[in-house]
Design a protein around this motif. Structure first.
Motif, PDB file in Angstrom:
ATOM      1  N   GLU A   1      17.809 -39.931  45.333  1.00 55.37           N
ATOM      2  CA  GLU A   1      18.178 -40.308  43.965  1.00 55.37           C
ATOM      3  C   GLU A   1      18.114 -39.091  43.037  1.00 55.37           C
ATOM      4  N   LEU A   2      17.062 -38.300  43.191  1.00 53.90           N
ATOM      5  CA  LEU A   2      16.914 -37.085  42.396  1.00 53.90           C
ATOM      6  C   LEU A   2      18.089 -36.144  42.640  1.00 53.90           C
ATOM      7  N   GLU A   3      18.428 -35.954  43.891  1.00 57.36           N
ATOM      8  CA  GLU A   3      19.520 -35.048  44.245  1.00 57.36           C
ATOM      9  C   GLU A   3      20.849 -35.542  43.684  1.00 57.36           C
ATOM     10  N   SER A   4      21.084 -36.832  43.767  1.00 56.83           N
ATOM     11  CA  SER A   4      22.330 -37.411  43.246  1.00 56.83           C
ATOM     12  C   SER A   4      22.436 -37.246  41.730  1.00 56.83           C
ATOM     13  N   THR A   5      21.355 -37.541  41.038  1.00 54.14           N
ATOM     14  CA  THR A   5      21.342 -37.403  39.583  1.00 54.14           C
ATOM     15  C   THR A   5      21.516 -35.948  39.172  1.00 54.14           C
ATOM     16  N   LEU A   6      20.783 -35.071  39.846  1.00 52.04           N
ATOM     17  CA  LEU A   6      20.883 -33.648  39.516  1.00 52.04           C
ATOM     18  C   LEU A   6      22.269 -33.093  39.815  1.00 52.04           C
ATOM     19  N   TYR A   7      22.891 -33.552  40.890  1.00 52.28           N
ATOM     20  CA  TYR A   7      24.229 -33.067  41.221  1.00 52.28           C
ATOM     21  C   TYR A   7      25.183 -33.329  40.055  1.00 52.28           C
ATOM     22  N   ASP A   8      25.155 -34.555  39.556  1.00 53.94           N
ATOM     23  CA  ASP A   8      26.038 -34.905  38.443  1.00 53.94           C
ATOM     24  C   ASP A   8      25.748 -34.048  37.213  1.00 53.94           C
ATOM     25  N   ASP A   9      24.467 -33.851  36.936  1.00 48.11           N
ATOM     26  CA  ASP A   9      24.079 -33.056  35.769  1.00 48.11           C
ATOM     27  C   ASP A   9      24.447 -31.578  35.939  1.00 48.11           C
ATOM     28  N   LEU A  10      24.163 -31.037  37.112  1.00 48.69           N
ATOM     29  CA  LEU A  10      24.347 -29.603  37.333  1.00 48.69           C
ATOM     30  C   LEU A  10      25.802 -29.212  37.551  1.00 48.69           C
ATOM     31  N   PHE A  11      26.633 -30.157  37.967  1.00 41.38           N
ATOM     32  CA  PHE A  11      28.049 -29.861  38.176  1.00 41.38           C
ATOM     33  C   PHE A  11      28.692 -29.353  36.883  1.00 41.38           C
ATOM     34  N   ILE A  12      28.179 -29.814  35.764  1.00 40.42           N
ATOM     35  CA  ILE A  12      28.732 -29.386  34.470  1.00 40.42           C
ATOM     36  C   ILE A  12      27.741 -28.536  33.673  1.00 40.42           C
ATOM     37  N   GLU A  13      26.718 -28.025  34.321  1.00 35.18           N
ATOM     38  CA  GLU A  13      25.701 -27.214  33.647  1.00 35.18           C
ATOM     39  C   GLU A  13      26.093 -25.735  33.712  1.00 35.18           C
ATOM     40  N   ASP A  14      26.332 -25.130  32.564  1.00 34.01           N
ATOM     41  CA  ASP A  14      26.743 -23.719  32.521  1.00 34.01           C
ATOM     42  C   ASP A  14      25.733 -22.778  33.157  1.00 34.01           C
ATOM     43  N   SER A  15      24.458 -23.094  33.058  1.00 27.97           N
ATOM     44  CA  SER A  15      23.448 -22.191  33.607  1.00 27.97           C
ATOM     45  C   SER A  15      23.382 -22.232  35.133  1.00 27.97           C
ATOM     46  N   VAL A  16      24.121 -23.167  35.746  1.00 25.19           N
ATOM     47  CA  VAL A  16      24.142 -23.269  37.213  1.00 25.19           C
ATOM     48  C   VAL A  16      25.551 -23.045  37.762  1.00 25.19           C
ATOM     49  N   THR A  17      26.534 -23.794  37.256  1.00 19.18           N
ATOM     50  CA  THR A  17      27.899 -23.653  37.784  1.00 19.18           C
ATOM     51  C   THR A  17      28.863 -22.998  36.802  1.00 19.18           C
ATOM     52  N   GLY A  18      28.613 -23.155  35.515  1.00 15.13           N
ATOM     53  CA  GLY A  18      29.551 -22.652  34.517  1.00 15.13           C
ATOM     54  C   GLY A  18      30.729 -23.580  34.297  1.00 15.13           C
TER      55      GLY A  18
END
Length: 112
Positions: free
Chosen positions: A23-40
């Motif tokens: 669940e943590l990984e799924s939630t973080l994936y969605d958040d980080l996919f659009i996080e500039d500090s990780v993917t841009g």
């Protein structure tokens, strides 16, 4: 990327003993996919520097090919990126491609 993911988690996520990894990984994936500090991906640039992005892309051209295949990026788009020297878009594409794998590794390390 793994360091960026770890930094994001440490600054934004509380992990307890009862935290469900999937669940943590799924939630973080969605958040980080659009996080500039990780993917841009939110702004279209992780580096905010064409030359730095060019260096990252040049060093990882094989990953760009994989990413474009996985994400369905067509040859015309890739050609426009190169002709316009839009290395930041190429770098973001690579980062989005690697996100799942890197995130999984970080979540495993943090929760173990």
């Amino acid at each position: 990327m793994k360091e960026d993911i770890r930094d994001y988690i440490e600054g934004n996520v509380e992990i307890g003993e009862d935290t469900d990894k999937d669940e943590l990984e799924s939630t973080l994936y969605d958040d980080l996919f659009i996080e500039d500090s990780v993917t841009g991906n939110a702004s279209g640039s992780y580096t905010f520097n064409r030359n730095t992005a060019r260096d990252y892309v040049t060093d990882n051209i094989d990953l760009l090919e994989e990413a474009c295949g996985e994400l369905g990026t067509d040859d015309a788009t890739i050609g426009r990126w190169f002709l316009n020297q839009d290395f930041e878009s190429m770098d973001v594409t690579i980062r989005c491609h690697l996100l799942s794998e890197c995130l999984h590794d970080v979540v495993e390390a943090i929760t173990d």
